[in-house]
Enzyme design. Sequence first.
Site, PDB file in Angstrom:
ATOM      1  N   ARG A 148       7.164  -9.764  -7.413  1.00 50.26           N
ATOM      2  CA  ARG A 148       6.990  -9.143  -6.105  1.00 50.26           C
ATOM      3  C   ARG A 148       6.878 -10.231  -5.046  1.00 50.26           C
ATOM      4  NH1 ARG A 148       1.989  -5.453  -3.812  1.00 50.26           N
ATOM      5  NH2 ARG A 148       1.318  -7.493  -3.052  1.00 50.26           N
ATOM      6  N   TYR A 160      -1.814  -8.165   5.103  1.00 46.55           N
ATOM      7  CA  TYR A 160      -2.335  -7.524   3.896  1.00 46.55           C
ATOM      8  C   TYR A 160      -1.351  -7.730   2.750  1.00 46.55           C
ATOM      9  CZ  TYR A 160      -4.331  -3.896   0.889  1.00 46.55           C
ATOM     10  OH  TYR A 160      -4.905  -3.217  -0.160  1.00 46.55           O
ATOM     11  N   ASP A 211       6.499  -4.637  -1.275  1.00 45.25           N
ATOM     12  CA  ASP A 211       5.568  -3.569  -0.931  1.00 45.25           C
ATOM     13  C   ASP A 211       5.398  -3.515   0.582  1.00 45.25           C
ATOM     14  OD1 ASP A 211       3.530  -1.729  -0.743  1.00 45.25           O
ATOM     15  OD2 ASP A 211       2.188  -2.733  -2.141  1.00 45.25           O
ATOM     16  N   HIS A 213       3.345  -1.289   1.984  1.00 51.99           N
ATOM     17  CA  HIS A 213       1.958  -0.873   2.194  1.00 51.99           C
ATOM     18  C   HIS A 213       1.814   0.295   3.177  1.00 51.99           C
ATOM     19  CE1 HIS A 213       1.175  -5.067   0.610  1.00 51.99           C
ATOM     20  NE2 HIS A 213       0.453  -4.307  -0.186  1.00 51.99           N
ATOM     21  N   GLU A 237       8.406  -0.531  -2.203  1.00 53.09           N
ATOM     22  CA  GLU A 237       7.192   0.229  -2.546  1.00 53.09           C
ATOM     23  C   GLU A 237       6.463   0.724  -1.301  1.00 53.09           C
ATOM     24  OE1 GLU A 237       2.804  -0.682  -4.553  1.00 53.09           O
ATOM     25  OE2 GLU A 237       4.470  -2.083  -4.869  1.00 53.09           O
ATOM     26  N   GLU A 263       0.549   4.953  -6.022  1.00 55.46           N
ATOM     27  CA  GLU A 263      -0.661   4.345  -6.564  1.00 55.46           C
ATOM     28  C   GLU A 263      -1.926   5.042  -6.085  1.00 55.46           C
ATOM     29  OE1 GLU A 263      -1.925   0.476  -4.019  1.00 55.46           O
ATOM     30  OE2 GLU A 263       0.081   0.370  -4.872  1.00 55.46           O
ATOM     31  N   ARG A 284       4.208   5.435  -9.226  1.00 58.09           N
ATOM     32  CA  ARG A 284       3.227   4.367  -9.351  1.00 58.09           C
ATOM     33  C   ARG A 284       1.834   4.838  -9.767  1.00 58.09           C
ATOM     34  NH1 ARG A 284       2.714  -0.671  -9.071  1.00 58.09           N
ATOM     35  NH2 ARG A 284       1.620  -0.899  -7.095  1.00 58.09           N
ATOM     36  N   GLU A 340       2.765  -3.366 -13.099  1.00 61.79           N
ATOM     37  CA  GLU A 340       2.182  -4.395 -12.248  1.00 61.79           C
ATOM     38  C   GLU A 340       1.097  -5.132 -13.020  1.00 61.79           C
ATOM     39  OE1 GLU A 340       0.212  -4.844  -7.789  1.00 61.79           O
ATOM     40  OE2 GLU A 340       0.176  -2.907  -8.800  1.00 61.79           O
ATOM     41  N   TRP A 403      -0.455   5.511  10.627  1.00 62.18           N
ATOM     42  CA  TRP A 403       0.376   6.026   9.543  1.00 62.18           C
ATOM     43  C   TRP A 403      -0.391   5.993   8.250  1.00 62.18           C
ATOM     44  CZ3 TRP A 403       3.679   8.332  12.240  1.00 62.18           C
ATOM     45  CH2 TRP A 403       4.274   7.754  13.370  1.00 62.18           C
TER      46      TRP A 403
END
Length: 403
Positions: A148, A160, A211, A213, A237, A263, A284, A340, A403
Amino acid sequence: MTIITAARVIVTCPGRNFVTLKIETDHGVYGIGDATLNGRELAVASYLTDYVIPCLIGRDAHRIEDIWNFLYKGAYWRRGPVTMSAIAAVDTALWDIKGKIADLPVYQLLGGACRDNVMVYGHANGATLEDTIEAALVYQAEGYKAIRLQSGVPGLASTYGVSKDRYFYEPADGNLPTENIWSTEKYLRSVVPLFASARDALGWDVHLLHDAHHRLTPIEAGRLGRDLEPYRPFWLEDATPAENQDAFRLIRQHTTTPLTVGEIFNTIWDARELIQNQLIDYIRATVVHAGGLTHLRRIASFADLYQVRTGCHGATDLSPVCMAAALHFDLTVPNFGVQEYMRHTKETDAVFPHSYTYHRGTMHPGEAPGLGVDIDEALAAKYPYQRAYLPVNRLEDGTMWSW
């Protein structure tokens, strides 16, 4: 019958907080399950101690399916991260007990292995594009087949998902939430050069992941996915929050880049439309937040009907108990995609001794009976709980990120 005689919650913080449920039986066999909910750990600990554990005493530990349904359907207020993490801890501990009594690793009880090992991906990140590529080359040299890529965004003080350490990352960083500044425009300008540089440096025989996020609108995500297509990412992701699942339909209309999300999903109902309408390519959801092995297997079986593969979350907010359970799941599920893997600290590994192993970009849960992971309660007691929050984001004009 194997009767549950006692159960208790163990909260420890060997570098970060973990919540563990330990269930004991009249046969002298016990099992453990992960109940960690990052940033809200004590809420799950209380739910287990005050509401769930009293309902477990005297029940047959072998009746995993019945106990799962009792805890899920017997609560008027169903679903949600606290409830499902608590149920997951019970479910995982019961599978651990069943495996120990059968003298078999859990993956054998789930139908046996579908593969010899589990492909995992590592996290290459850095403050700059160059730092990230350097880290990715290290992962590639260590044998990782999937990496990743996350890089600091030029013009932003922090990003982040980007760690100060090459291997260890803990985003929950303060007694009160850290407030970071975010700019989608600056971020979008940085991702394509990162992937272009990565392909030049790493070649085409390694899977590259990214990702977002949950920080993009659907049309922004569609644009990014389209722009990344020449570099063949393994997946994009969490492109946008999934509360509005039709958002992924809009993204699909604009890109062929594979999509993954889930996730933070808790049940099959969170993923049903995304899977059924083939709006994602990987799911995920993970053992601890999606109701344990029992429920995660249902999600995977449903996904298999629509050619959606698994890609379970595996960050360090999941304890080695969950990591072990995930590997047993990964080894057996026919539509496995990738797992992961973020390494735990030495302190965490000492509190949770385990039999799972890593080798050249792959992992295996081991052959120990049950999950193959334990908890050193005396050592755990030396690391008391410390409140920690995940950071939040504001736009450059001070607006709370919505969001």
